[in-house]
Enzyme design. Sequence first.
Site, mmCIF file in Angstrom:
data_model
loop_
_atom_site.group_PDB
_atom_site.id
_atom_site.type_symbol
_atom_site.label_atom_id
_atom_site.label_comp_id
_atom_site.label_asym_id
_atom_site.label_seq_id
_atom_site.Cartn_x
_atom_site.Cartn_y
_atom_site.Cartn_z
ATOM 1 N N CYS A 1 42.427 17.405 47.501
ATOM 2 C CA CYS A 1 42.555 17.678 46.068
ATOM 3 C C CYS A 1 42.880 19.156 45.890
ATOM 4 O O CYS A 1 43.893 19.635 46.379
ATOM 5 C CB CYS A 1 41.303 17.250 45.308
ATOM 6 S SG CYS A 1 39.765 18.020 45.860
ATOM 7 N N ARG B 1 36.907 16.646 44.592
ATOM 8 C CA ARG B 1 37.365 15.343 44.111
ATOM 9 C C ARG B 1 37.698 14.422 45.287
ATOM 10 O O ARG B 1 37.431 13.212 45.241
ATOM 11 C CB ARG B 1 38.590 15.522 43.209
ATOM 12 C CG ARG B 1 38.279 16.071 41.840
ATOM 13 C CD ARG B 1 39.541 16.370 41.040
ATOM 14 N NE ARG B 1 40.164 17.618 41.451
ATOM 15 C CZ ARG B 1 41.322 18.085 40.971
ATOM 16 N NH1 ARG B 1 42.004 17.350 40.086
ATOM 17 N NH2 ARG B 1 41.809 19.248 41.373
#
Length: 297
Positions: A245, A250
């Site tokens: 990410c 994430r």
Amino acid sequence: MPLPADPSPTLSAYAHPERLVTADWLSAHMGAPGLAIVESDEDVLLYDVGHIPGAVKIDWHTDLNDPRVRDYINGEQFAELMDRKGIARDDTVVIYGDKSNWWAAYALWVFTLFGHADVRLLNGGRDLWLAERRETTLDVPTKTCTGYPVVQRNDAPIRAFRDDVLAILGAQPLIDVRSPEEYTGKRTHMPDYPEEGALRAGHIPTAVHIPWGKAADESGRFRSREELERLYDFINPDDQTVVYCRIGERSSHTWFVLTHLLGKADVRNYDGSWTEWGNAVRVPIVAGEEPGVVPVV
């Protein structure tokens, strides 16, 4: 001694249902010997306005990251953190947080780097707990030193570095879990966040775009095994998958889904992610909606 797995039928279809607990399970086991509850949020102020009784706070930025080098804390620092938070090596650790456990999954991934055997996520996280009007408190628990042993980090099984990514381009699955604006090169950070951290925008060639949040439903719970299998149906059993990410938080969520909910055997999180790749000299970058191809050198 690890606590029993949550027997909820809502979890049983996952490859490793023992890595999740429901709010009902946590409520029933609250206060049990050997249970440690950890809150880890993107918004680090949330713990102070109310948290699950008995939960301790772990700040992803100040607690888990080295204060100077861009890396995680070492074995001595992790042992000191666990001592300070009252967590023993054989405790069952349940982690929860805001925004569908976005940062809680990151904390779980770091615990895994240190080989903590029994670490789980609260399905639905903080938001579902509050939506169901379950008990919260302002009290910060007093914890005693646990004598947590010093265990050196083992990065290799679940962590990828830039050279690892370069080595698999075009040969193994690479998943970009960022927002569409970041993937296409319109932004270097998510919408509504400051544009910072990277000099170039776009994505790594061949990376498939599957935003991390697609793995969660509107309540913040993980989607069903069947839905997740469809979402990631391009991954074969023998693939060596890398997810990334912006800074690895994430993609930790997606790593959890692939590893523990779908049972993929070889998944690594490239935590250098776009703040490394987007600043690196002469690495290939693609803009637009298509994955792109590996450039011929």
